[in-house]
Design a protein around this motif. Structure first.
Motif: not given
Length: 444
Positions: A326-331
């Motif tokens: 849920s952080s919005g990072r693409t990872n």
């Protein structure tokens, strides 16, 4: 006693051509082994039933069609089906096709057979008394990997079906290459790199292909919810459901990260969840059993060191990373590592991670069944020279401890690979991840 009418209906349907509509062929194969029951296992919704139907289709084309029989027990009307019905099913088939009995091999594909209590006894007797090939599959709630050999008394042979590999992903889209990546034109390479980025985001669950992102997230979260309820809570009689859900979210939101059960124990305790450390160990083992995650231990011959160091946790599919982060990072880096780990498992490698005496870490140390071993480092951002230098130093340091291992640095694109090759030491291979995925067979 007569054959259950629904089971009779299933038998009649199971003699029809297997694939009435197109489906993406999987790369998994069953080895030719006498006196073995093939058990097709894997996480929910990865395509086990479709794989059984594909196997049936191959057998129907190779022999008389009626010598390949598919029977599904996934029907609420077959709940509480007595074991005697399986024998009636067998006799009904041979009454219709007596010419095959004990003269030619008949292939039986039993899907969701675990709903019949005592099915193992029937399968063992069938294997001993008739000329048959037997393939069974079922929900991981009742047909767990570690139970196959026990229930079949060592006569089971596992084949794990996973979400689509990258090659299967391309095949599903009608874009599977027919030549090595090294022979790609610039246009072909660009197209594959675009598809690979899509694969990192979408993942390999068949039903998730082509879905809009919000629907895909909802679908994948629903898969995990069902798995937790049916395959863990009901199967293992788990009472600490809140702790199980918290642990699952933690694993899926922190892919490729180290997991310390003691750290989790403290975090849960601070949130008011009184869960024993042994319970957390058991819950994590359940998540591994149902193929939701893989736990990678430190690569060492010392059992004490292995148990005292944290394990790194990877989800079954890169699509699960985006569904729970849920952080919005693409990872991208974590997704890349997840894809590489899952491919190593497809290649049946024994996988650990390396921490050298100098404190450097290498993502994977893989030992392959056929022969050979590899040290594999995954780098999503080789444009950062400090990061790249650290990754290369880690490989070079680990090579001193594993001198026979091939050293491999995997990056995202061909441009990155060419850039890193300029500074990589002798004996370190640098490839885009997608090239390693598409060109690899059984080794690194």
């Amino acid at each position: 006693m007569s054959l259950h009418p629904v089971l009779r209906e299933k038998l009649e349907a199971g003699l029809l051509p297997a694939l009435k509509i197109g489906s993406t062929l999987r790369d998994a194969r069953l080895p030719a082994l006498p006196n073995k029951v093939y058990a097709v296992i894997g996480m929910r919704r990865v395509g086990k039933t479709t794989f059984l139907r594909q196997l049936q289709d191959r057998r129907q084309h190779a022999t008389a069609p009626e010598r390949a029989v598919y029977v599904s027990f996934d029907d609420d009307r077959l709940a509480e089906l007595p074991l005697t019905q399986l024998n009636l099913l067998l006799e009904e088939y041979y009454r219709n096709f007596p010419q095959w009995r004990r003269s030619e091999v008949v292939s039986w594909f039993f899907d969701e057979i675990q709903v019949v209590t005592g099915w193992e006894r029937f399968i063992r007797r069938l294997l001993d008394t008739e000329r048959v090939e037997i393939v069974v599959s079922g929900s991981s709630a009742r047909l767990l990997s570690r139970e196959v050999h026990t229930s079949l008394r060592g006569r089971g042979w596992e084949t794990v079906i996973r979400p689509f590999s990258f090659r299967e992903f391309l095949r599903h889209r009608g874009k599977e290459p027919n030549k090595p990546v090294a022979h790609f034109t610039a246009v072909e390479r660009s197209l594959v790199e675009k598809e690979f980025r899509e694969y990192l985001a979408v993942g390999g669950f068949p039903e998730a292909q082509g879905m809009a992102p919000p629907l895909r997230v909802q679908l994948l979260q629903g898969y995990v919810d069902t798995l937790l309820l049916r395959d863990v809570v009901e199967r293992f009689q788990v009472t600490q459901v809140a702790a199980l859900r918290w642990l699952t979210r933690h694993c899926l939101r922190n892919p490729a990260g180290p997991l310390s059960v003691y750290g989790l124990y403290r975090d849960l305790k601070a949130q008011g969840h009184g869960v024993a450390k042994d319970t957390l160990h058991a819950l994590l083992a359940h998540l591994v059993d149902v193929f939701l995650v893989t736990a990678v231990s430190l690569s060492t011959d010392s059992e004490r060191r292995r148990n005292s160091n944290p394990r790194k946790i990877y989800p079954a599919d890169p699509g699960l990373v985006g569904a729970f982060d849920s952080s919005g990072r693409t990872n991208v880096g974590h997704r890349l590592e997840t894809v590489v780990l899952n491919e190593l498992e497809r290649r049946k490698a024994d996988v650990g991670y390396v921490r050298t005496a100098a404190g450097f870490e290498v993502d994977f140390h893989a030992r392959f069944l056929a022969a050979g071993e590899a040290l594999i480092q995954v780098c999503a951002d080789p444009g950062d020279t400090n990061v790249t230098a650290r990754e290369l130093r880690a490989l070079e340091d680990a090579r001193r401890e594993y001198p026979r291992a091939e050293c491999l640095l995997l990056v995202l694109t061909q441009d990155q690979a060419l850039e890193v090759l300029r500074i990589a030491g002798h004996g370190i291979r640098v490839d885009p991840v997608y090239q390693w995925l598409l060109d690899g067979a059984s080794g690194a």
